[in-house]
Design a protein around this motif. Structure first.
Motif, PDB file in Angstrom:
ATOM      1  N   LEU A  65       1.073  -1.634   0.224  1.00 55.21           N
ATOM      2  CA  LEU A  65      -0.094   0.001   0.387  1.00 55.21           C
ATOM      3  C   LEU A  65       0.892   1.064   0.189  1.00 55.21           C
ATOM      4  O   LEU A  65       2.092   1.454   0.531  1.00 55.21           O
ATOM      5  CB  LEU A  65      -1.104   0.351   1.288  1.00 55.21           C
ATOM      6  CG  LEU A  65      -2.282  -1.227   1.241  1.00 55.21           C
ATOM      7  CD1 LEU A  65      -2.107  -1.598   2.908  1.00 55.21           C
ATOM      8  CD2 LEU A  65      -2.891  -0.826   0.598  1.00 55.21           C
ATOM      9  N   GLY A  66       0.332   2.284  -1.108  1.00 54.04           N
ATOM     10  CA  GLY A  66       1.114   3.534  -0.727  1.00 54.04           C
ATOM     11  C   GLY A  66       2.422   2.851  -1.573  1.00 54.04           C
ATOM     12  O   GLY A  66       3.795   3.267  -0.795  1.00 54.04           O
ATOM     13  N   ALA A  67       2.767   2.094  -2.433  1.00 53.78           N
ATOM     14  CA  ALA A  67       4.209   1.550  -3.098  1.00 53.78           C
ATOM     15  C   ALA A  67       5.250   2.487  -3.823  1.00 53.78           C
ATOM     16  O   ALA A  67       6.298   2.262  -3.909  1.00 53.78           O
ATOM     17  CB  ALA A  67       3.450   0.894  -4.279  1.00 53.78           C
ATOM     18  N   GLY A  68       4.283   4.360  -4.581  1.00 54.42           N
ATOM     19  CA  GLY A  68       5.409   4.532  -4.890  1.00 54.42           C
ATOM     20  C   GLY A  68       5.995   4.190  -5.942  1.00 54.42           C
ATOM     21  O   GLY A  68       5.611   3.538  -7.150  1.00 54.42           O
ATOM     22  N   THR A  69       7.532   4.316  -6.433  1.00 53.35           N
ATOM     23  CA  THR A  69       7.992   3.926  -7.028  1.00 53.35           C
ATOM     24  C   THR A  69       8.234   2.369  -6.451  1.00 53.35           C
ATOM     25  O   THR A  69       8.781   1.755  -8.135  1.00 53.35           O
ATOM     26  CB  THR A  69       9.518   4.705  -7.555  1.00 53.35           C
ATOM     27  OG1 THR A  69      10.456   4.785  -6.222  1.00 53.35           O
ATOM     28  CG2 THR A  69       9.276   5.438  -7.744  1.00 53.35           C
ATOM     29  N   GLY A  70       7.797   1.845  -5.994  1.00 45.64           N
ATOM     30  CA  GLY A  70       8.489   0.562  -5.907  1.00 45.64           C
ATOM     31  C   GLY A  70       9.244  -0.306  -5.238  1.00 45.64           C
ATOM     32  O   GLY A  70       9.623  -1.254  -5.661  1.00 45.64           O
ATOM     33  N   LYS A  71       9.997   0.574  -5.056  1.00 46.79           N
ATOM     34  CA  LYS A  71      11.061   0.426  -4.567  1.00 46.79           C
ATOM     35  C   LYS A  71      10.908  -1.509  -3.271  1.00 46.79           C
ATOM     36  O   LYS A  71      11.599  -2.252  -3.297  1.00 46.79           O
ATOM     37  CB  LYS A  71      11.943   1.327  -3.151  1.00 46.79           C
ATOM     38  CG  LYS A  71      12.384   2.587  -3.770  1.00 46.79           C
ATOM     39  CD  LYS A  71      13.218   3.526  -3.169  1.00 46.79           C
ATOM     40  CE  LYS A  71      14.177   4.113  -3.742  1.00 46.79           C
ATOM     41  NZ  LYS A  71      14.890   3.315  -4.356  1.00 46.79           N
ATOM     42  N   ALA A  90      -0.106   8.020 -10.363  1.00 43.42           N
ATOM     43  CA  ALA A  90       0.180   7.706 -12.295  1.00 43.42           C
ATOM     44  C   ALA A  90       1.684   7.549 -12.477  1.00 43.42           C
ATOM     45  O   ALA A  90       2.461   6.542 -12.636  1.00 43.42           O
ATOM     46  CB  ALA A  90      -1.296   7.532 -12.914  1.00 43.42           C
ATOM     47  N   ALA A  91       2.145   8.686 -11.490  1.00 42.42           N
ATOM     48  CA  ALA A  91       3.396   8.803 -11.729  1.00 42.42           C
ATOM     49  C   ALA A  91       4.338   8.029 -11.452  1.00 42.42           C
ATOM     50  O   ALA A  91       5.241   7.139 -12.037  1.00 42.42           O
ATOM     51  CB  ALA A  91       3.782  10.615 -11.997  1.00 42.42           C
ATOM     52  N   MET A  92       3.686   7.812 -10.338  1.00 38.79           N
ATOM     53  CA  MET A  92       4.825   6.560  -9.081  1.00 38.79           C
ATOM     54  C   MET A  92       4.729   4.893 -10.047  1.00 38.79           C
ATOM     55  O   MET A  92       6.021   4.372 -10.312  1.00 38.79           O
ATOM     56  CB  MET A  92       4.458   7.284  -7.546  1.00 38.79           C
ATOM     57  CG  MET A  92       4.782   8.180  -7.406  1.00 38.79           C
ATOM     58  SD  MET A  92       6.628   8.205  -6.514  1.00 38.79           S
ATOM     59  CE  MET A  92       6.639   9.613  -5.513  1.00 38.79           C
TER      60      MET A  92
END
Length: 300
Positions: A65-71, A90-92
């Motif tokens: 959840l709230g993964a952002g750029t997927g680190k 969507a950008a992240m």
């Protein structure tokens, strides 16, 4: 040295200010992915050690959840989990789909690819063609099926959520025996020079030693652990790291330039690092593991 922090958790002037600061990250994907650190193996080991194994031959499922750029998403995929990365940007998520590897940080693994899925998915397949799918949705209402994950994770993001709604959603997503992992990377401000760096940078995610996340009654804290480590960065990247902080992102241009100039002075003149020299930036990773309140805590 002044007290590390007087706050139990991040505080915001009002709901509108919180929403404005959260929205500041929406278009910061590339800088965030390049400059923010990944997560140490010890923290991943700790969270995965508490996850109940699935059926033989079935990959464990995670919802980030709230993964952002997927680190964190890609780090889990690299451990063999099938991951659903959820975020409102969507950008992240576009960067998460690419599974980038930048500056030696784990953004993806060779041969791994991502696919997109609608935010209100009717089901989550037991076996996915790829280990990462992305979902454009809020953490409080993902649209993913009930009981669809052995592991739900939130990295650097829990304080941006509505804790009551996100707690209920996390508990709904957890399969029997599942674990919720809340994780924060923070500058290790017990080290004096890092403490001053964080003040200049306006790092707002420094917690008190007795910090506990706000969580709903559906969740029961099972374990807390702290992992200390270093992230090597050239001095220019340490300065640019400030650009990924909500305070700096939302600051007027004049104030933003002053923060960056102060960091340049601090690293190159006060601390004496040569421009471009590599600096080991000390971090601590705080990990909080929860079970659903109705689940047995036997074996934890």
């Amino acid at each position: 040295m002044p007290p590390i922090s007087g706050r139990h958790e991040p505080r915001f002037r009002d709901r509108e200010r919180k929403q404005a600061l959260a929205a500041a990250f929406q278009e910061q994907g590339e800088d965030y992915d390049r400059l923010r650190p990944g997560y140490p193996d010890a923290a991943l080991d700790a969270m995965l050690a508490r996850v109940v194994e699935g059926a033989e031959g079935t990959a464990l499922r995670a919802v980030d959840l709230g993964a952002g750029t997927g680190k964190l998403s890609w780090a889990l995929a690299g451990r063999g989990l099938e991951v659903s990365a959820v975020d409102t940007s969507a950008a992240m998520l576009e960067i998460a789909q690419q599974g980038w590897r930048q500056g030696g940080r784990q953004g993806g693994a060779s041969g791994l690819a991502a696919t997109t899925a609608p935010s209100a998915a009717p089901h989550l397949a037991t076996h996915l063609a790829t280990p990462l799918t992305t979902h454009l949705a809020p953490a409080e209402a993902t649209g993913l099926p009930e009981g669809s994950a052995e592991l739900v994770t939130v990295a650097q993001a829990w304080h941006w959520f509505d804790a009551a709604a996100a707690s209920a959603e996390a508990a709904r997503l957890l399969a029997p025996g599942g674990v919720l992992a809340l994780v924060w990377n923070m500058l290790d401000v017990t080290i004096p020079w890092v403490h001053r760096l964080s003040r200049i940078m306006h790092a707002g995610d420094i917690h008190r030693e007795d910090f506990l996340p706000t969580a709903g009654p559906e969740l029961q804290l099972a374990e807390r652990s702290v992992h200390q480590w270093e992230d090597p960065m050239p001095t220019g990247d340490v300065i640019d790291l400030a650009r990924t902080r909500s305070y700096v992102i939302t600051a007027p241009e004049e104030r933003r330039a002053k923060v960056l100039a102060n960091l340049d002075w601090y690293l190159h003149e006060h601390l004496g690092h040569a421009p471009g020299a590599e600096v080991g930036v000390p971090y601590r990773t705080d990990l909080f593991l929860y079970r659903g309140a109705r689940q047995s805590l036997a074996g934890l």
